[in-house]
Design a protein around this motif. Structure first.
Motif, PDB file in Angstrom:
ATOM      1  N   THR A 132       0.853  -1.178   0.000  1.00  0.00           N
ATOM      2  CA  THR A 132       0.000   0.000   0.000  1.00  0.00           C
ATOM      3  C   THR A 132       0.894   1.234   0.000  1.00  0.00           C
ATOM      4  N   ASN A 133       0.381   2.336  -0.515  1.00  0.00           N
ATOM      5  CA  ASN A 133       1.096   3.609  -0.385  1.00  0.00           C
ATOM      6  C   ASN A 133       0.461   4.449   0.722  1.00  0.00           C
ATOM      7  N   LEU A 134      -0.379   3.795   1.563  1.00  0.00           N
ATOM      8  CA  LEU A 134      -1.083   4.417   2.683  1.00  0.00           C
ATOM      9  C   LEU A 134      -2.047   5.509   2.214  1.00  0.00           C
ATOM     10  N   SER A 135      -2.441   5.416   0.956  1.00  0.00           N
ATOM     11  CA  SER A 135      -3.405   6.366   0.412  1.00  0.00           C
ATOM     12  C   SER A 135      -4.408   5.602  -0.439  1.00  0.00           C
ATOM     13  N   ASN A 136      -4.225   5.617  -1.758  1.00  0.00           N
ATOM     14  CA  ASN A 136      -5.229   5.014  -2.633  1.00  0.00           C
ATOM     15  C   ASN A 136      -4.717   3.820  -3.429  1.00  0.00           C
ATOM     16  N   ARG A 137      -3.497   3.373  -3.198  1.00  0.00           N
ATOM     17  CA  ARG A 137      -2.975   2.189  -3.869  1.00  0.00           C
ATOM     18  C   ARG A 137      -2.800   1.072  -2.852  1.00  0.00           C
ATOM     19  N   TYR A 138      -3.297  -0.109  -3.213  1.00  0.00           N
ATOM     20  CA  TYR A 138      -3.145  -1.248  -2.327  1.00  0.00           C
ATOM     21  C   TYR A 138      -3.363  -2.518  -3.139  1.00  0.00           C
ATOM     22  N   GLY A 139      -2.846  -3.608  -2.641  1.00  0.00           N
ATOM     23  CA  GLY A 139      -3.025  -4.876  -3.322  1.00  0.00           C
ATOM     24  C   GLY A 139      -2.229  -5.973  -2.662  1.00  0.00           C
ATOM     25  N   ILE A 140      -2.344  -7.154  -3.251  1.00  0.00           N
ATOM     26  CA  ILE A 140      -1.577  -8.289  -2.775  1.00  0.00           C
ATOM     27  C   ILE A 140      -1.177  -9.128  -3.984  1.00  0.00           C
ATOM     28  N   TYR A 141       0.084  -9.548  -4.011  1.00  0.00           N
ATOM     29  CA  TYR A 141       0.617 -10.399  -5.072  1.00  0.00           C
ATOM     30  C   TYR A 141       1.018 -11.734  -4.456  1.00  0.00           C
ATOM     31  N   LEU A 142       0.804 -12.799  -5.201  1.00  0.00           N
ATOM     32  CA  LEU A 142       1.291 -14.125  -4.834  1.00  0.00           C
ATOM     33  C   LEU A 142       1.961 -14.695  -6.068  1.00  0.00           C
ATOM     34  N   ARG A 143       3.271 -15.018  -5.951  1.00  0.00           N
ATOM     35  CA  ARG A 143       4.038 -15.465  -7.109  1.00  0.00           C
ATOM     36  C   ARG A 143       4.840 -16.723  -6.779  1.00  0.00           C
ATOM     37  N   PRO A 144       4.269 -17.906  -7.004  1.00  0.00           N
ATOM     38  CA  PRO A 144       5.025 -19.138  -6.798  1.00  0.00           C
ATOM     39  C   PRO A 144       5.897 -19.475  -8.002  1.00  0.00           C
ATOM     40  N   ASN A 145       7.067 -20.030  -7.736  1.00  0.00           N
ATOM     41  CA  ASN A 145       7.991 -20.517  -8.760  1.00  0.00           C
ATOM     42  C   ASN A 145       8.497 -21.866  -8.250  1.00  0.00           C
ATOM     43  N   ILE A 146       7.839 -22.941  -8.664  1.00  0.00           N
ATOM     44  CA  ILE A 146       8.067 -24.265  -8.104  1.00  0.00           C
ATOM     45  C   ILE A 146       8.837 -25.136  -9.101  1.00  0.00           C
ATOM     46  N   THR A 185      10.239 -29.033  -9.806  1.00  0.00           N
ATOM     47  CA  THR A 185      10.137 -30.422  -9.392  1.00  0.00           C
ATOM     48  C   THR A 185      11.521 -31.055  -9.427  1.00  0.00           C
ATOM     49  N   SER A 186      11.624 -32.270  -8.926  1.00  0.00           N
ATOM     50  CA  SER A 186      12.902 -32.962  -8.818  1.00  0.00           C
ATOM     51  C   SER A 186      13.648 -32.995 -10.152  1.00  0.00           C
ATOM     52  N   MET A 187      14.933 -32.736 -10.076  1.00  0.00           N
ATOM     53  CA  MET A 187      15.831 -32.740 -11.237  1.00  0.00           C
ATOM     54  C   MET A 187      15.459 -31.673 -12.273  1.00  0.00           C
ATOM     55  N   ASN A 188      14.693 -30.668 -11.857  1.00  0.00           N
ATOM     56  CA  ASN A 188      14.265 -29.570 -12.737  1.00  0.00           C
ATOM     57  C   ASN A 188      13.470 -30.058 -13.948  1.00  0.00           C
ATOM     58  N   ARG A 189      12.749 -31.146 -13.756  1.00  0.00           N
ATOM     59  CA  ARG A 189      11.970 -31.688 -14.865  1.00  0.00           C
ATOM     60  C   ARG A 189      10.846 -30.743 -15.262  1.00  0.00           C
ATOM     61  N   PHE A 190      10.157 -30.176 -14.277  1.00  0.00           N
ATOM     62  CA  PHE A 190       9.079 -29.220 -14.532  1.00  0.00           C
ATOM     63  C   PHE A 190       9.315 -27.948 -13.724  1.00  0.00           C
ATOM     64  N   ASN A 191       8.876 -26.825 -14.277  1.00  0.00           N
ATOM     65  CA  ASN A 191       8.873 -25.548 -13.577  1.00  0.00           C
ATOM     66  C   ASN A 191       7.443 -25.004 -13.650  1.00  0.00           C
ATOM     67  N   ILE A 192       6.813 -24.838 -12.483  1.00  0.00           N
ATOM     68  CA  ILE A 192       5.427 -24.384 -12.400  1.00  0.00           C
ATOM     69  C   ILE A 192       5.444 -22.955 -11.858  1.00  0.00           C
ATOM     70  N   ILE A 193       4.968 -22.027 -12.664  1.00  0.00           N
ATOM     71  CA  ILE A 193       5.076 -20.605 -12.347  1.00  0.00           C
ATOM     72  C   ILE A 193       3.684 -19.989 -12.309  1.00  0.00           C
ATOM     73  N   GLY A 194       3.416 -19.210 -11.280  1.00  0.00           N
ATOM     74  CA  GLY A 194       2.154 -18.502 -11.173  1.00  0.00           C
ATOM     75  C   GLY A 194       2.369 -17.033 -10.875  1.00  0.00           C
TER      76      GLY A 194
END
Length: 197
Positions: A15-29, A31-40
C-alpha cells in the motif's frame, strides 16, 4: 540442491497508505531434477496511475488519472527439453474493472477507444520458451535467463478483444568478486502487439 533449483513463493502485500493497495502471490516451483517448472502470478490490486496515452511523444499537458481495480491470474507449466532449455504453455487473465478517468483537459484518453467501458478482460493462452541457467532465482550468483512468450487472447476465452502479443525478456548476472556476493545484474524486455485490437 545439487540437482534441483530452489523453489520460492513471493507473497507481497503493499500500500502507499493512500489510494494504492493490493496483494501479489508469485510461486515458482521446481520439481525434482528440474523436470518441470510451475510458475504462477496472482494479483488483486487497486492501482490508480497517470497516463499520457499511447506513444512516446505525448505532451505533458495531455495527462489524465486512470483509476481501476485489477485481478491477474497467470499459470504456466514448463517442461525441461534440453539442459537449461524449457518449453510450455499457460493461461493468462487480466481483468480491469471499475475503470474511471479523471483530471484531464478536453477529451480523455479512454473516450478515444469506443469499446472500452467500465471493465475490460484479456483472457488467453500462452506458449513459452525459456532458457534459465540460474540455480537460485531469488539471489542468482551467476547465470542467465531468457523468456519468449507468445500470447493469444480470444473472445471465445472471455477476452474483450482478440489479439496476439509477444513478450521477450532477458537477464544476465555477472559476479564481481570471488569472496563477496557482489553481482551486476542486467535486465531488458520488449513487448508488442502482433495483430488484433
Amino acid at each position: 540442491p545439487a540437482t534441483t533449483n530452489l523453489s520460492n513463493v513471493y507473497l507481497i502485500p503493499y500500500t502507499n497508505l493512500s489510494n494504492r493497495y493490493g496483494i501479489y502471490l508469485r510461486p515458482n516451483i521446481w520439481t525434482s531434477m528440474n523436470r518441470f517448472n510451475i510458475i504462477g502470478d496472482y494479483r488483486i490490486a487497486h492501482f490508480p496511475q497517470y497516463s499520457w496515452g499511447l506513444g512516446g511523444d505525448a505532451p505533458e499537458w495531455d495527462e489524465s488519472l486512470i483509476d481501476s481495480d485489477y485481478v491477474r491470474f497467470y499459470q504456466t507449466v514448463l517442461i525441461n527439453v534440453y539442459h537449461h532449455w524449457y518449453a510450455g504453455a499457460g493461461y493468462a487473465l487480466d481483468y480491469h474493472y471499475n475503470i474511471e478517468e479523471s483530471e484531464y483537459e478536453g477529451e480523455g484518453h479512454l473516450s478515444r477507444y469506443e469499446e472500452v467501458g467500465s471493465s475490460t478482460t484479456s483472457s488467453g493462452i500462452t506458449l513459452n520458451f525459456v532458457y534459465d541457467s540460474r540455480s537460485n532465482a531469488i539471489n542468482p550468483p551467476r547465470g542467465a535467463y531468457l523468456l519468449l512468450t507468445w500470447r493469444w487472447n480470444d473472445e471465445s476465452l472471455g477476452s474483450s478483444f482478440t489479439n496476439q502479443a509477444i513478450f521477450l525478456e532477458s537477464r544476465k548476472y555477472f559476479p564481481l568478486s570471488k569472496s563477496r556476493s557482489h553481482i551486476l545484474a542486467l535486465r531488458a524486455y520488449y513487448w508488442t502487439m502482433l495483430k488484433g485490437e
